[in-house]
Design a protein around this motif. Sequence first.
Motif, PDB file in Angstrom:
ATOM      1  N   ALA A 135      29.100  43.619  38.848  1.00  0.00           N
ATOM      2  CA  ALA A 135      30.554  43.775  38.884  1.00  0.00           C
ATOM      3  C   ALA A 135      31.027  44.337  40.221  1.00  0.00           C
ATOM      4  O   ALA A 135      30.528  45.359  40.684  1.00  0.00           O
ATOM      5  N   PHE A 136      31.981  43.636  40.829  1.00  0.00           N
ATOM      6  CA  PHE A 136      32.566  44.145  42.063  1.00  0.00           C
ATOM      7  C   PHE A 136      33.596  45.210  41.748  1.00  0.00           C
ATOM      8  O   PHE A 136      33.968  45.412  40.592  1.00  0.00           O
ATOM      9  N   ASN A 137      34.028  45.930  42.781  1.00  0.00           N
ATOM     10  CA  ASN A 137      35.148  46.852  42.624  1.00  0.00           C
ATOM     11  C   ASN A 137      36.342  46.265  43.367  1.00  0.00           C
ATOM     12  O   ASN A 137      36.215  45.230  44.024  1.00  0.00           O
ATOM     13  N   THR A 138      37.462  46.902  43.272  1.00  0.00           N
ATOM     14  CA  THR A 138      38.680  46.350  43.867  1.00  0.00           C
ATOM     15  C   THR A 138      38.510  46.099  45.365  1.00  0.00           C
ATOM     16  O   THR A 138      38.973  45.086  45.877  1.00  0.00           O
ATOM     17  N   GLY A 139      37.823  46.966  46.058  1.00  0.00           N
ATOM     18  CA  GLY A 139      37.613  46.791  47.492  1.00  0.00           C
ATOM     19  C   GLY A 139      36.613  45.697  47.828  1.00  0.00           C
ATOM     20  O   GLY A 139      36.838  44.893  48.730  1.00  0.00           O
ATOM     21  N   SER A 140      35.510  45.631  47.099  1.00  0.00           N
ATOM     22  CA  SER A 140      34.476  44.646  47.417  1.00  0.00           C
ATOM     23  C   SER A 140      34.802  43.249  46.906  1.00  0.00           C
ATOM     24  O   SER A 140      34.185  42.272  47.336  1.00  0.00           O
ATOM     25  N   ALA A 141      35.758  43.114  46.019  1.00  0.00           N
ATOM     26  CA  ALA A 141      36.129  41.800  45.470  1.00  0.00           C
ATOM     27  C   ALA A 141      36.571  40.836  46.567  1.00  0.00           C
ATOM     28  O   ALA A 141      36.316  39.633  46.490  1.00  0.00           O
ATOM     29  N   LYS A 142      37.207  41.362  47.604  1.00  0.00           N
ATOM     30  CA  LYS A 142      37.686  40.500  48.686  1.00  0.00           C
ATOM     31  C   LYS A 142      36.545  39.805  49.424  1.00  0.00           C
ATOM     32  O   LYS A 142      36.742  38.751  50.004  1.00  0.00           O
ATOM     33  N   VAL A 171      44.501  38.868  41.644  1.00  0.00           N
ATOM     34  CA  VAL A 171      45.502  39.520  42.479  1.00  0.00           C
ATOM     35  C   VAL A 171      45.098  40.984  42.652  1.00  0.00           C
ATOM     36  O   VAL A 171      44.667  41.630  41.695  1.00  0.00           O
ATOM     37  N   ILE A 172      45.199  41.457  43.882  1.00  0.00           N
ATOM     38  CA  ILE A 172      44.846  42.840  44.203  1.00  0.00           C
ATOM     39  C   ILE A 172      46.032  43.501  44.891  1.00  0.00           C
ATOM     40  O   ILE A 172      46.609  42.939  45.815  1.00  0.00           O
ATOM     41  N   ASN A 173      46.379  44.694  44.436  1.00  0.00           N
ATOM     42  CA  ASN A 173      47.386  45.497  45.109  1.00  0.00           C
ATOM     43  C   ASN A 173      46.645  46.605  45.835  1.00  0.00           C
ATOM     44  O   ASN A 173      46.040  47.470  45.200  1.00  0.00           O
ATOM     45  N   ASP A 174      46.664  46.564  47.159  1.00  0.00           N
ATOM     46  CA  ASP A 174      45.950  47.557  47.961  1.00  0.00           C
ATOM     47  C   ASP A 174      46.638  48.918  47.962  1.00  0.00           C
ATOM     48  O   ASP A 174      45.988  49.933  48.202  1.00  0.00           O
ATOM     49  N   MET A 210      43.777  45.640  40.271  1.00  0.00           N
ATOM     50  CA  MET A 210      43.380  44.240  40.284  1.00  0.00           C
ATOM     51  C   MET A 210      43.603  43.617  38.911  1.00  0.00           C
ATOM     52  O   MET A 210      43.468  44.283  37.888  1.00  0.00           O
ATOM     53  N   GLY A 211      43.940  42.318  38.894  1.00  0.00           N
ATOM     54  CA  GLY A 211      44.111  41.606  37.640  1.00  0.00           C
ATOM     55  C   GLY A 211      43.985  40.100  37.835  1.00  0.00           C
ATOM     56  O   GLY A 211      43.673  39.628  38.939  1.00  0.00           O
ATOM     57  N   TRP A 264      47.220  40.986  47.720  1.00  0.00           N
ATOM     58  CA  TRP A 264      46.217  40.038  48.213  1.00  0.00           C
ATOM     59  C   TRP A 264      45.829  39.137  47.051  1.00  0.00           C
ATOM     60  O   TRP A 264      45.678  39.606  45.915  1.00  0.00           O
ATOM     61  N   TRP A 265      45.685  37.833  47.308  1.00  0.00           N
ATOM     62  CA  TRP A 265      45.346  36.861  46.269  1.00  0.00           C
ATOM     63  C   TRP A 265      44.011  36.225  46.586  1.00  0.00           C
ATOM     64  O   TRP A 265      43.746  35.849  47.737  1.00  0.00           O
ATOM     65  N   GLY A 266      43.158  36.076  45.570  1.00  0.00           N
ATOM     66  CA  GLY A 266      41.839  35.482  45.777  1.00  0.00           C
ATOM     67  C   GLY A 266      41.448  34.573  44.630  1.00  0.00           C
ATOM     68  O   GLY A 266      41.933  34.722  43.506  1.00  0.00           O
ATOM     69  N   ARG A 267      40.581  33.646  44.941  1.00  0.00           N
ATOM     70  CA  ARG A 267      40.127  32.645  43.955  1.00  0.00           C
ATOM     71  C   ARG A 267      38.622  32.712  43.799  1.00  0.00           C
ATOM     72  O   ARG A 267      37.883  32.631  44.774  1.00  0.00           O
ATOM     73  N   PRO A 268      38.155  32.832  42.563  1.00  0.00           N
ATOM     74  CA  PRO A 268      36.713  32.760  42.327  1.00  0.00           C
ATOM     75  C   PRO A 268      36.210  31.340  42.552  1.00  0.00           C
ATOM     76  O   PRO A 268      36.937  30.370  42.320  1.00  0.00           O
ATOM     77  N   LYS A 269      34.973  31.221  43.020  1.00  0.00           N
ATOM     78  CA  LYS A 269      34.378  29.903  43.310  1.00  0.00           C
ATOM     79  C   LYS A 269      33.368  29.528  42.256  1.00  0.00           C
ATOM     80  O   LYS A 269      32.646  30.383  41.750  1.00  0.00           O
ATOM     81  N   LYS A 270      33.314  28.236  41.935  1.00  0.00           N
ATOM     82  CA  LYS A 270      32.306  27.725  40.983  1.00  0.00           C
ATOM     83  C   LYS A 270      30.995  27.574  41.689  1.00  0.00           C
ATOM     84  O   LYS A 270      30.905  27.298  42.847  1.00  0.00           O
TER      85      LYS A 270
END
Length: 170
Positions: free
Chosen positions: A93-100, A117-120, A125-126, A164-170
């Motif tokens: 499991a990542f944390n809010t900082g390492s998720a990026k 979505v992450i709010n710095d 994160m959600g 900040w917005w991010g997308r998980p990869k398959k």
Amino acid sequence: WGQSVPFRGGYFGEQNLATAIANSSQDDGGGSTSHNDIVKFAQEVMGKGWTYSMDNRTDFGAIGKPKEGGHADCSSFSWYCAKSCGYDVGGSAFNTGSAKGVLQQVSPDDTKAGDMVINDANPHMGILEEKWHGGDTKVIDMNISENIAEEPYSQGFGTDSATWWGRPKK
């Protein structure tokens, strides 16, 4: 006798095979092309009675099989939902900082259901339940006051100035 016609669909109003294949490749906001599987899984976990915990942030059961009464924090909940749906989000499991470092950054205009979505400023994160359209965008997240909640971004995250917005990869 001895003659048959292969079933091709459509006899009872269902799609025939060609139509079903064509429809499955379109991104209409649902299905795997929009990562909506992550949202559906997060909603399933919501019914398991999980509570917020930083100390026990990975007490969620086997991948893909959320346990009753599990625990997570905002980032481990987001990680668990994506991991359970087969996304490449790392081995732990990542944390809010390492998720990026794990997620692919996307612009707000390119977001879709299932993106993270992450709010710095918070930090928090959600998981987006729909395409980003500002503070009213629905998000599912694990938070300290409501445990797992479906809420507008502005209610659970506050200002969107440090988002900040991010997308998980398959």
